[in-house]
Design a protein around this motif. Structure first.
Motif, mmCIF file in Angstrom:
data_model
loop_
_atom_site.group_PDB
_atom_site.id
_atom_site.type_symbol
_atom_site.label_atom_id
_atom_site.label_comp_id
_atom_site.label_asym_id
_atom_site.label_seq_id
_atom_site.Cartn_x
_atom_site.Cartn_y
_atom_site.Cartn_z
ATOM 1 N N ASP A 1 0.925 -1.120 -0.106
ATOM 2 C CA ASP A 1 -0.110 -0.077 0.037
ATOM 3 C C ASP A 1 0.827 1.079 0.076
ATOM 4 O O ASP A 1 2.067 1.093 0.509
ATOM 5 C CB ASP A 1 -1.022 0.075 1.131
ATOM 6 N N ILE A 2 0.436 2.391 -0.412
ATOM 7 C CA ILE A 2 1.030 3.575 -0.479
ATOM 8 C C ILE A 2 0.016 4.705 0.201
ATOM 9 O O ILE A 2 -0.985 4.766 0.026
ATOM 10 C CB ILE A 2 1.591 4.118 -1.704
ATOM 11 N N PHE A 3 0.678 5.716 0.761
ATOM 12 C CA PHE A 3 -0.024 6.958 0.973
ATOM 13 C C PHE A 3 0.932 8.198 0.815
ATOM 14 O O PHE A 3 2.037 8.159 1.544
ATOM 15 C CB PHE A 3 -0.467 6.720 2.405
ATOM 16 N N PHE A 4 0.432 9.040 0.056
ATOM 17 C CA PHE A 4 1.269 10.412 -0.354
ATOM 18 C C PHE A 4 0.661 11.640 0.237
ATOM 19 O O PHE A 4 -0.742 11.797 0.003
ATOM 20 C CB PHE A 4 1.475 10.580 -1.759
ATOM 21 N N LEU A 5 1.259 12.311 1.107
ATOM 22 C CA LEU A 5 0.877 13.597 1.590
ATOM 23 C C LEU A 5 0.934 14.792 0.851
ATOM 24 O O LEU A 5 -0.118 15.769 0.880
ATOM 25 C CB LEU A 5 1.490 13.950 3.008
ATOM 26 N N SER A 6 1.599 14.536 -0.211
ATOM 27 C CA SER A 6 2.030 15.772 -1.353
ATOM 28 C C SER A 6 2.569 15.267 -2.219
ATOM 29 O O SER A 6 2.883 14.004 -2.424
ATOM 30 C CB SER A 6 2.805 16.996 -0.296
ATOM 31 N N ARG A 7 3.030 16.067 -3.305
ATOM 32 C CA ARG A 7 3.593 15.553 -4.315
ATOM 33 C C ARG A 7 5.009 14.981 -4.131
ATOM 34 O O ARG A 7 5.703 14.154 -5.047
ATOM 35 C CB ARG A 7 3.768 16.730 -5.448
ATOM 36 N N ILE A 8 5.465 15.687 -2.977
ATOM 37 C CA ILE A 8 6.767 15.182 -2.609
ATOM 38 C C ILE A 8 6.884 14.007 -1.638
ATOM 39 O O ILE A 8 7.818 13.193 -1.738
ATOM 40 C CB ILE A 8 7.611 16.502 -2.137
ATOM 41 N N GLN A 9 6.128 14.082 -0.450
ATOM 42 C CA GLN A 9 6.469 13.386 0.504
ATOM 43 C C GLN A 9 5.093 12.210 0.523
ATOM 44 O O GLN A 9 4.186 12.435 0.310
ATOM 45 C CB GLN A 9 6.179 14.214 2.071
ATOM 46 N N GLY A 10 5.827 10.932 0.919
ATOM 47 C CA GLY A 10 4.685 9.821 0.915
ATOM 48 C C GLY A 10 5.300 8.669 1.486
ATOM 49 O O GLY A 10 6.609 8.736 2.028
ATOM 50 N N TYR A 11 4.653 7.493 1.885
ATOM 51 C CA TYR A 11 4.985 6.409 2.575
ATOM 52 C C TYR A 11 4.611 5.165 1.649
ATOM 53 O O TYR A 11 3.748 5.234 0.917
ATOM 54 C CB TYR A 11 4.031 6.283 3.791
ATOM 55 N N ALA A 12 5.331 4.087 1.897
ATOM 56 C CA ALA A 12 4.807 2.966 1.167
ATOM 57 C C ALA A 12 5.162 1.876 2.070
ATOM 58 O O ALA A 12 6.234 1.653 2.778
ATOM 59 C CB ALA A 12 5.822 2.824 -0.130
#
Length: 244
Positions: A34-45
């Protein structure tokens, strides 16, 4: 801009038109869960090997955060520090909370049998469970998962009720969904997260709504709730909550 991944792969792609999908980079694992991005730059996978990664370079490079405790079904970050995730282990689901960017996780709910997909809006999280009680139960948090409360559905004279999907609407102030009560399907509004249940299925459509088996997670968009079904005749039901 949307960040996406494909099951069984390690690549992160982006799209703005769903016709082209340029590769942004790869997560250092075999398969992404799964992934989750807070912005165009920062995210988690998070990966199938239970490793959680963070990027602050639009997915071009990744750093390891931690190992999560169980296989992840869904991941949600409210900001860079506060997050919740839903996991599954041995057929049961749990909800976890982190206040330090996912480095440590605390189990808040579970393991529960037959937990359903959650709905999240702003600071509110709601999670239904079918099998814990005869009439079902809804867990909810109004502080980003830091604490949870639970409500056993008060469904009037029904002897058996099962929630099949819920969604938060009107800026997270109301909870709507589908419910199967004593074998009969209904569109429902859950007052105070299920302390009482109001039937909202138009009387002339009751039989058609029942036959369509709307078991999937509903979606709210612009004051309309979309209910997806398994029926070839009635694939999607749309309810205008502006008229409620």
């Amino acid at each position: 801009l949307f960040y996406i991944f494909r099951r069984g792969q390690d690549a992160i792609e982006t799209t703005s038109d769903f016709t082209s999908f340029p590769n942004q980079g790869t997560v250092p694992c075999t398969q992404i869960e799964d992934i989750f991005f807070l912005s165009r730059i920062q995210g988690y996978a998070v990966c199938t090997d239970l490793t959680l990664y963070f990027t602050d370079s639009s997915a071009t490079s990744w750093s390891k955060v931690t190992q999560v405790p169980e296989s992840v079904l869904d991941l949600h970050y409210f900001d860079l520090h506060t997050a919740v995730m839903m996991t599954r282990d041995s057929g049961s689901e749990s909800i976890w909370y982190s206040s330090n960017s996912g480095r440590n996780w605390t189990r808040m709910i579970g393991p529960i049998s037959d937990g359903l997909p959650w709905t999240i809006f702003s600071d509110t999280v709601a999670v239904p469970s079918q099998q814990e009680t005869t009439t079902g139960k809804i867990y909810y948090s109004t502080n980003r998962g830091a604490t949870f409360q639970s409500v056993v559905l008060d469904d009037g004279a029904a002897t058996s009720s099962k929630v099949h999907g819920i969604t938060l609407v009107r800026d997270g102030t109301e909870l709507w969904g589908t419910i199967e009560r004593d074998g009969s399907w209904d569109l429902a509004k859950f007052i105070s997260f299920g302390a009482s249940v109001q039937s909202k299925t138009p009387s002339g459509l009751q039989t058609s709504f029942q036959n369509s088996s709307p078991t999937m997670q509903p979606i709210e968009f612009h004051d309309k709730i979309y209910f997806f079904t398994e029926s070839a005749t009635f694939g999607v039901w749309v309810y205008d909550i502006a008229e409620d």
